[in-house]
Enzyme design. Structure first.
Site, short mmCIF file in Angstrom:
data_model
loop_
_atom_site.label_atom_id
_atom_site.label_comp_id
_atom_site.label_asym_id
_atom_site.label_seq_id
_atom_site.Cartn_x
_atom_site.Cartn_y
_atom_site.Cartn_z
N SER A 116 -8.57 -12.45 5.62
CA SER A 116 -7.58 -11.74 4.80
C SER A 116 -7.69 -10.22 4.97
CB SER A 116 -7.73 -12.12 3.32
OG SER A 116 -8.97 -11.66 2.82
N CYS B 169 -7.75 -4.95 -4.17
CA CYS B 169 -6.64 -5.40 -3.32
C CYS B 169 -6.49 -6.91 -3.42
CB CYS B 169 -6.89 -5.01 -1.87
SG CYS B 169 -6.82 -3.25 -1.58
#
Ligand SMILES: [Zn+2]
Length: 249
Positions: free
Chosen positions: A68, A188
């Site tokens: 990711s 995030c």
């Protein structure tokens, strides 16, 4: 320091700028910069500082590359997933430029070790992902008189500032954020972030390091640059020094 023929060629586009020139390029080549965090901000920061020939870079990150991360952390490729970021970053840097020495330390900076780890550094870029690290780095930078370039992103918003909090009229990072120890980290992972925005802010951070080291243009310390990607807008506001802050004592 005399520039080699290869260096004159490699850095020709900097050297030809009258605001940088051969003298500025020599300053870059002899500088030691610390980058805190090899994430979305640190990736382009490292790429541009290595490309610019910054002589020595020390990277602090204790994380491994995850799938990711690759949406925004352009220093890494799919084959790097699972590797220590400092190892993958060192290899990527060496591919870009044989001049700089990138020393990667897979450790976290905290209030207890920041000053000893950052002593002797010419400029610091903080692109870390948590508030405690940012405060520790800022306090050490203020105490050691090291210019701090601080970049942050969240969703569609970016922030950038250069701090020299030891100066009477210049704020430190604490002057901006206060000292609330319970301030939540904006992650995030929880909130999401536009990948290209981290690239913009990391590139701006590298640009400010080059400004700090070569002195081109206007002084950026004491201002905060805000980028609103949703609104297609950038603006700069003045950051006052907080008279009640540690840096004003
Ligand atoms: Zn302050």
């Amino acid at each position: 320091m005399t520039l080699s023929d290869d260096q004159l060629d490699r850095y020709a586009r900097h050297i030809i700028l009258k605001e940088i020139g051969g003298e500025g390029q020599r300053r870059l080549l002899s500088a030691h910069v610390a980058v805190i965090g090899a994430g979305g901000i640190g990736s382009p920061t490292i790429q541009y500082l290595v490309a610019a020939g910054v002589g020595r870079l020390t990277l602090f990150d204790d994380d491994r590359v995850s799938l990711s991360n690759l949406q925004r952390q352009t220093l890494f490729g799919t084959a790097d997933v699972g590797r220590l970021k400092v190892e993958a970053a060192s290899e990527a840097a060496a591919r870009l430029n044989p001049d700089p020495i990138l020393l990667g330390l897979d450790q976290r900076i905290d209030a207890g070790n920041a000053e000893s780890l950052l002593e002797g550094i010419d400029a610091i870029v903080d692109g870390s992902d948590n508030f405690a690290t940012r405060l520790a780095v800022s306090d050490a930078a203020t105490s050691l008189h090291i210019p701090l370039v601080s970049a942050a992103v969240g969703q569609f918003e970016g922030q950038l500032a250069v701090y020299r909090g030891w100066e009477a009229d210049k704020p430190c990072y604490r002057c901006l954020v206060g000292t609330d120890p319970d301030r939540p980290d904006i992650s995030c992972a929880d909130q999401g972030v536009l990948g290209a925005l981290t690239g913009v802010m990391g590139s701006l951070a590298a640009m400010e390091v080059v400004r700090v080291l070569t002195g081109f243009g206007e002084d950026s310390a004491g201002k905060l640059l805000l980028l609103d990607a949703l609104a297609f807008r950038m603006r700069t506001i003045r950051l006052p020094k907080d008279p009640g802050c540690l840096c004003a004592a």
